[in-house]
Scaffold this motif. Structure first.
Motif, mmCIF file in Angstrom:
data_model
loop_
_atom_site.group_PDB
_atom_site.id
_atom_site.type_symbol
_atom_site.label_atom_id
_atom_site.label_comp_id
_atom_site.label_asym_id
_atom_site.label_seq_id
_atom_site.Cartn_x
_atom_site.Cartn_y
_atom_site.Cartn_z
ATOM 1 N N TYR A 52 -40.862 -14.182 46.376
ATOM 2 C CA TYR A 52 -41.384 -14.371 45.023
ATOM 3 C C TYR A 52 -42.715 -13.632 44.806
ATOM 4 O O TYR A 52 -43.607 -14.127 44.140
ATOM 5 C CB TYR A 52 -41.515 -15.860 44.679
ATOM 6 N N GLN A 53 -42.791 -12.440 45.384
ATOM 7 C CA GLN A 53 -43.965 -11.597 45.153
ATOM 8 C C GLN A 53 -43.555 -10.131 45.169
ATOM 9 O O GLN A 53 -42.597 -9.750 45.833
ATOM 10 C CB GLN A 53 -45.069 -11.859 46.173
ATOM 11 N N VAL A 54 -44.286 -9.334 44.406
ATOM 12 C CA VAL A 54 -44.022 -7.900 44.316
ATOM 13 C C VAL A 54 -45.368 -7.184 44.318
ATOM 14 O O VAL A 54 -46.278 -7.550 43.575
ATOM 15 C CB VAL A 54 -43.246 -7.553 43.022
ATOM 16 N N SER A 55 -45.468 -6.137 45.158
ATOM 17 C CA SER A 55 -46.686 -5.331 45.221
ATOM 18 C C SER A 55 -46.389 -3.926 44.719
ATOM 19 O O SER A 55 -45.280 -3.414 44.907
ATOM 20 C CB SER A 55 -47.207 -5.234 46.660
ATOM 21 N N PHE A 56 -47.363 -3.325 44.076
ATOM 22 C CA PHE A 56 -47.218 -1.948 43.618
ATOM 23 C C PHE A 56 -48.578 -1.284 43.596
ATOM 24 O O PHE A 56 -49.620 -1.940 43.527
ATOM 25 C CB PHE A 56 -46.544 -1.871 42.245
ATOM 26 N N GLU A 57 -48.542 0.040 43.662
ATOM 27 C CA GLU A 57 -49.769 0.829 43.686
ATOM 28 C C GLU A 57 -50.218 1.133 42.258
ATOM 29 O O GLU A 57 -49.397 1.372 41.376
ATOM 30 C CB GLU A 57 -49.525 2.137 44.435
ATOM 31 N N ILE A 58 -51.519 1.108 42.043
ATOM 32 C CA ILE A 58 -52.065 1.539 40.757
ATOM 33 C C ILE A 58 -51.827 3.046 40.666
ATOM 34 O O ILE A 58 -52.103 3.782 41.629
ATOM 35 C CB ILE A 58 -53.564 1.188 40.659
ATOM 36 N N PRO A 59 -51.278 3.540 39.553
ATOM 37 C CA PRO A 59 -50.949 4.970 39.454
ATOM 38 C C PRO A 59 -52.152 5.868 39.772
ATOM 39 O O PRO A 59 -53.289 5.559 39.404
ATOM 40 C CB PRO A 59 -50.528 5.138 37.991
ATOM 41 N N LEU A 60 -51.860 6.963 40.454
ATOM 42 C CA LEU A 60 -52.910 7.906 40.848
ATOM 43 C C LEU A 60 -53.563 8.583 39.646
ATOM 44 O O LEU A 60 -54.656 9.124 39.755
ATOM 45 C CB LEU A 60 -52.343 8.952 41.795
ATOM 46 N N THR A 61 -52.893 8.533 38.479
ATOM 47 C CA THR A 61 -53.452 9.141 37.274
ATOM 48 C C THR A 61 -54.595 8.316 36.687
ATOM 49 O O THR A 61 -55.295 8.786 35.785
ATOM 50 C CB THR A 61 -52.368 9.306 36.205
ATOM 51 N N ILE A 62 -54.783 7.108 37.185
ATOM 52 C CA ILE A 62 -55.857 6.243 36.706
ATOM 53 C C ILE A 62 -57.056 6.391 37.625
ATOM 54 O O ILE A 62 -56.958 6.186 38.831
ATOM 55 C CB ILE A 62 -55.399 4.770 36.646
ATOM 56 N N GLU A 63 -58.194 6.772 37.020
ATOM 57 C CA GLU A 63 -59.431 6.882 37.793
ATOM 58 C C GLU A 63 -59.935 5.466 38.055
ATOM 59 O O GLU A 63 -60.213 4.711 37.131
ATOM 60 C CB GLU A 63 -60.472 7.682 37.024
ATOM 61 N N LEU A 64 -60.054 5.123 39.314
ATOM 62 C CA LEU A 64 -60.391 3.762 39.706
ATOM 63 C C LEU A 64 -61.707 3.753 40.472
ATOM 64 O O LEU A 64 -61.926 4.562 41.355
ATOM 65 C CB LEU A 64 -59.262 3.225 40.596
ATOM 66 N N LEU A 65 -62.582 2.821 40.100
ATOM 67 C CA LEU A 65 -63.855 2.644 40.795
ATOM 68 C C LEU A 65 -63.873 1.270 41.451
ATOM 69 O O LEU A 65 -63.217 0.335 40.973
ATOM 70 C CB LEU A 65 -65.027 2.769 39.819
ATOM 71 N N ASP A 66 -64.643 1.139 42.531
ATOM 72 C CA ASP A 66 -64.746 -0.148 43.226
ATOM 73 C C ASP A 66 -65.203 -1.262 42.295
ATOM 74 O O ASP A 66 -64.857 -2.423 42.493
ATOM 75 C CB ASP A 66 -65.731 -0.062 44.397
ATOM 76 N N THR A 67 -65.984 -0.924 41.292
ATOM 77 C CA THR A 67 -66.564 -1.938 40.414
ATOM 78 C C THR A 67 -65.691 -2.277 39.211
ATOM 79 O O THR A 67 -66.053 -3.146 38.424
ATOM 80 C CB THR A 67 -67.934 -1.456 39.902
ATOM 81 N N ASP A 68 -64.550 -1.609 39.032
ATOM 82 C CA ASP A 68 -63.692 -1.869 37.874
ATOM 83 C C ASP A 68 -63.117 -3.278 37.914
ATOM 84 O O ASP A 68 -62.850 -3.831 38.979
ATOM 85 C CB ASP A 68 -62.547 -0.858 37.800
ATOM 86 N N MET A 69 -62.919 -3.834 36.728
ATOM 87 C CA MET A 69 -62.303 -5.152 36.592
ATOM 88 C C MET A 69 -60.808 -4.967 36.377
ATOM 89 O O MET A 69 -60.394 -4.163 35.541
ATOM 90 C CB MET A 69 -62.920 -5.898 35.402
ATOM 91 N N ILE A 70 -59.999 -5.688 37.143
ATOM 92 C CA ILE A 70 -58.548 -5.623 37.023
ATOM 93 C C ILE A 70 -58.078 -6.920 36.369
ATOM 94 O O ILE A 70 -58.377 -8.016 36.844
ATOM 95 C CB ILE A 70 -57.870 -5.484 38.408
ATOM 96 N N LEU A 71 -57.337 -6.784 35.267
ATOM 97 C CA LEU A 71 -56.743 -7.921 34.570
ATOM 98 C C LEU A 71 -55.242 -7.715 34.527
ATOM 99 O O LEU A 71 -54.776 -6.575 34.433
ATOM 100 C CB LEU A 71 -57.267 -8.015 33.139
ATOM 101 N N VAL A 72 -54.473 -8.802 34.579
ATOM 102 C CA VAL A 72 -53.019 -8.701 34.479
ATOM 103 C C VAL A 72 -52.549 -9.697 33.420
ATOM 104 O O VAL A 72 -52.959 -10.864 33.419
ATOM 105 C CB VAL A 72 -52.319 -8.972 35.822
#
Length: 164
Positions: A52-72
């Motif tokens: 009952y869990q699924v993992s996926f990678e954040i697309p490489l086209t998205i510039e990601l910083l350590d300080t970014d906030m992730i919401l789902v």
């Protein structure tokens, strides 16, 4: 005294007549804040096989910083032709009096979505509509931006105003 009266218009003229070269163009932003929020969607199935869990990678086209906030957010339906989204974690109450929760966790570039419940919860009672073809939108916002405004992250429509 007459000299002072003569100097006032000269001084005022000097202040209004000063003009220099135009500076470089600025960036369009929200209340003086320049940012770019980004999002992407995934439709997944929760099954006993994948615990009952699924993992996926954040697309490489998205510039990601350590300080970014992730919401789902989870798509829960439509009303008047518009999608209805709920912020995770989200607790769902079943018809038989049980409850489970859609939740997520992430590290730098991976997101894991999962269903969790109390130790007494029987995952075999989950309906197909609760497990299969579940659509989630992951939103990445710069933390500097989120801290600079009064953003209600539970309001999906308000959050998406700030996402490209």
């Amino acid at each position: 005294m007459k000299r002072i009266f003569y100097l006032i218009p000269v001084f005022a003229l000097l202040l209004t007549a000063c003009e220099g070269p135009q500076g470089p163009p600025g960036f369009d932003g929200q209340n003086g804040v320049n940012f770019v929020g980004q999002s992407f969607e995934r439709t997944i199935n929760f099954t006993a096989t994948n615990n009952y869990q699924v993992s996926f990678e954040i697309p490489l086209t998205i510039e990601l910083l350590d300080t970014d906030m992730i919401l789902v957010y989870r798509l829960v339906g439509q009303s008047g032709g518009f999608d209805i989204w709920r912020l995770l974690p989200e607790t769902v109450y079943t018809e038989n009096g049980g409850e489970f929760k859609y939740n997520f966790e992430h590290n730098f570039d991976f997101v894991t979505l999962y269903i969790e419940g109390p130790s007494t919860f029987d995952f075999n009672t989950l309906l197909d509509g609760d497990r299969l073809d579940q659509t989630f939108r992951t939103v990445i916002l710069p933390v500097d931006f989120v801290n600079s405004i009064d953003l209600d992250i539970t309001n999906f429509t308000e959050v998406m105003k700030h996402v490209q």
